[in-house]
Design an enzyme around this catalytic site. Structure first.
Site, PDB file in Angstrom:
ATOM      1  N   GLN A 305       4.380   3.708 -27.714  1.00 25.57           N
ATOM      2  CA  GLN A 305       4.258   3.176 -29.070  1.00 25.57           C
ATOM      3  C   GLN A 305       2.794   3.123 -29.498  1.00 25.57           C
ATOM      4  OE1 GLN A 305       5.900   2.527 -31.667  1.00 25.57           O
ATOM      5  NE2 GLN A 305       4.418   1.297 -32.801  1.00 25.57           N
ATOM      6  N   GLU A 306       1.918   2.807 -28.566  1.00 28.40           N
ATOM      7  CA  GLU A 306       0.500   2.662 -28.905  1.00 28.40           C
ATOM      8  C   GLU A 306      -0.203   4.010 -29.084  1.00 28.40           C
ATOM      9  OE1 GLU A 306      -0.497   0.095 -29.994  1.00 28.40           O
ATOM     10  OE2 GLU A 306      -0.652  -1.620 -28.663  1.00 28.40           O
ATOM     11  N   SER A 307       0.091   4.991 -28.226  1.00 27.97           N
ATOM     12  CA  SER A 307      -0.716   6.217 -28.239  1.00 27.97           C
ATOM     13  C   SER A 307       0.077   7.498 -28.024  1.00 27.97           C
ATOM     14  CB  SER A 307      -1.771   6.133 -27.134  1.00 27.97           C
ATOM     15  OG  SER A 307      -1.143   6.214 -25.850  1.00 27.97           O
TER      16      SER A 307
END
Length: 465
Positions: A305-307
């Site tokens: 989700q972050e990267s």
């Protein structure tokens, strides 16, 4: 004498069943995605698990469950009194007024059905690379597979009569997931599954789709022995209360909403990177689990989700690396190089565990994990503001479903003016948690758990769902 003894052995009746202790609710379960499965602590959870567990708790009973892959065997076991209740993707007979349904042609195998818990729609699923039928007339000459014994196939007598060219095939598969996988792999032409099962599988098996509704709605229900109307009535009363007080709505939202929050293209991109990128990172995620007790698949979902598992990713706000750690947080965690994927994963796992441990001990799973994720996105202070606001709104500050409704209000002057930390983009952590849950669902249904450290962590009281 020996012959006489042998004859006596052969003619002796089987030993009587030993009834369970009076404080035990014995259950036989057919596991399935969304309803009964092993969760992030390798302990059972799911819509039907949580619901029957709440009934047992309210009745001051210990829940003891065994599992089976066969719906037919499940109903037969209940009918024979080998379990007090049977559950796991079973649908009560039609018409609704019928309270008894024969489990087989054997006349003594009767069960009672509880009132309906929730409704599903039977649907026809097909391989997306093949022909999409519009109705039953398009299936003349084709094979339609189904799982026997679940009750989903009830009511198809008229369809069979009207379309005798459709070939119905019983599939001895352990779950609707397995049936959908067969359609996905083109091992069967078409299959009948519930709309709920199709929705949960849509981002796990990308090669199938829903063609059309396959009949009237069915009611999910539980089976009890025909001799135990008292238990059936107690379950009915509990189910009706759970409908009125919102428990069933909350559990449906908890277990069936995340899959719908992710589009097929996003799911396809994740599957591609599961093949190409995740193998290089899996050991780092598992090592982080060993150090913190947090499921490696959950950590991988957060990182995606972050990267999207890109160690070189940089955000507009200055967060960097595979876990998008800010410079201040990196200093706090002693992380020198945010571009180092292994170090970033380990540091982010420690940070998540720290956030989780700072939450009040009374917050139980899975709400504890959801709030940990929200705090990772927005900070503990803003999460606490939302919990206070949820309580002011007559909600439960320890329940994610109530805190989730309060968080977006932190962007409204009417509410953030009285919050301790003021304004916050509270809709962001709600979306963050939802997407992490959707990615985590795909990962848990793709990979087994990493067990050594996880089982030890699962013994902690606050980690028990």
């Amino acid at each position: 004498m020996a012959l006489a003894f042998t004859a006596c052995q052969q003619q002796a009746p089987p030993p009587p069943k030993v009834p369970p202790p009076s404080n035990v609710l014995s259950a036989i379960v057919r596991p399935a995605a969304g309803t009964w499965f092993l969760g992030m602590h390798d302990t059972p959870e799911g819509f039907e698990h949580d619901l029957i567990a709440r009934f047992a708790r309210d009745a001051r009973l210990d829940l003891a469950a065994v599992t089976t892959d066969s719906a037919t065997d499940l109903v037969r076991a209940v009918a024979h009194g080998n379990a007090m209740v049977g559950l796991g993707g079973l649908y009560r007979p039609e018409p609704e007024s019928r309270r008894r349904e024969r489990a087989s042609t054997d006349p003594d195998r009767d069960v009672l059905w509880t009132t309906g818990i929730t409704e599903v729609q039977p649907v026809i699923v097909y391989n997306a690379d093949g022909f999409r039928p519009r109705d039953w007339s398009d299936l003349e000459g084709a094979s339609v597979a189904y799982l026997p014994g679940t009750g989903l196939e009830r009511g198809f007598a008229e369809i069979r009569a009207a379309h005798p060219g459709v070939h119905w095939v019983e599939r001895d598969a352990p779950s609707a997931d397995a049936l959908i996988a067969d359609v996905d792999d083109a091992k069967v032409d078409y299959a009948v599954v519930s709309s709920a099962d199709a929705a949960l599988a849509r981002n796990v098996y990308l090669g199938f789709d829903v063609a059309f509704s396959a009949g009237p709605k069915r009611e999910l229900a539980w089976a009890v022995p025909a001799t135990d109307s008292k238990l059936r009535d107690a379950l009915d009363a509990f189910i009706e209360r759970a409908k009125r007080d919102g428990t069933i709505r909350e559990l449906l939202d908890r277990y069936f909403t995340p899959a719908r929050s992710l589009g097929r293209p996003d799911a396809g991109a994740l599957h591609d990177k599961i093949e190409s990128v995740l193998p290089k990172l899996r050991r780092d995620f598992e090592a982080a689990q060993d150090a913190t007790g947090l499921d490696w698949r959950l950590l991988a979902a957060v990182a995606y989700q972050e990267s999207q598992w890109d160690a070189d990713a940089t955000s507009e706000t200055g967060a960097r690396g595979i876990m998008q750690i800010t410079e201040d947080t990196a200093k706090q965690l002693g992380l020198d190089d945010r571009g180092d994927a292994s170090g970033s994963i380990a540091a982010a796992a420690r940070y998540l565990r720290m956030l989780r441990d700072k939450l009040p001990a009374r917050i139980t799973e899975p709400d504890r994990t959801f709030m940990m994720l929200a705090a990772f996105n927005i900070g503990l202070g803003h999460l606490e503001d939302a919990r206070v606001l949820a309580q002011k709104m007559k909600g439960n500050p320890d329940r994610w479903s109530d805190v989730r409704r309060a968080l977006p209000l932190l962007a409204d002057p009417q509410y953030f003016s009285t919050a301790k930390l003021g304004y916050a983009r509270g809709g962001m952590p709600v979306a963050f948690v939802q997407r992490v849950r959707a990615y985590y669902d795909i990962l848990t249904r793709t990979f087994p758990s990493h067990t050594p450290r996880l089982r030890m962590i699962a013994t902690e009281p606050q980690a028990s769902p």
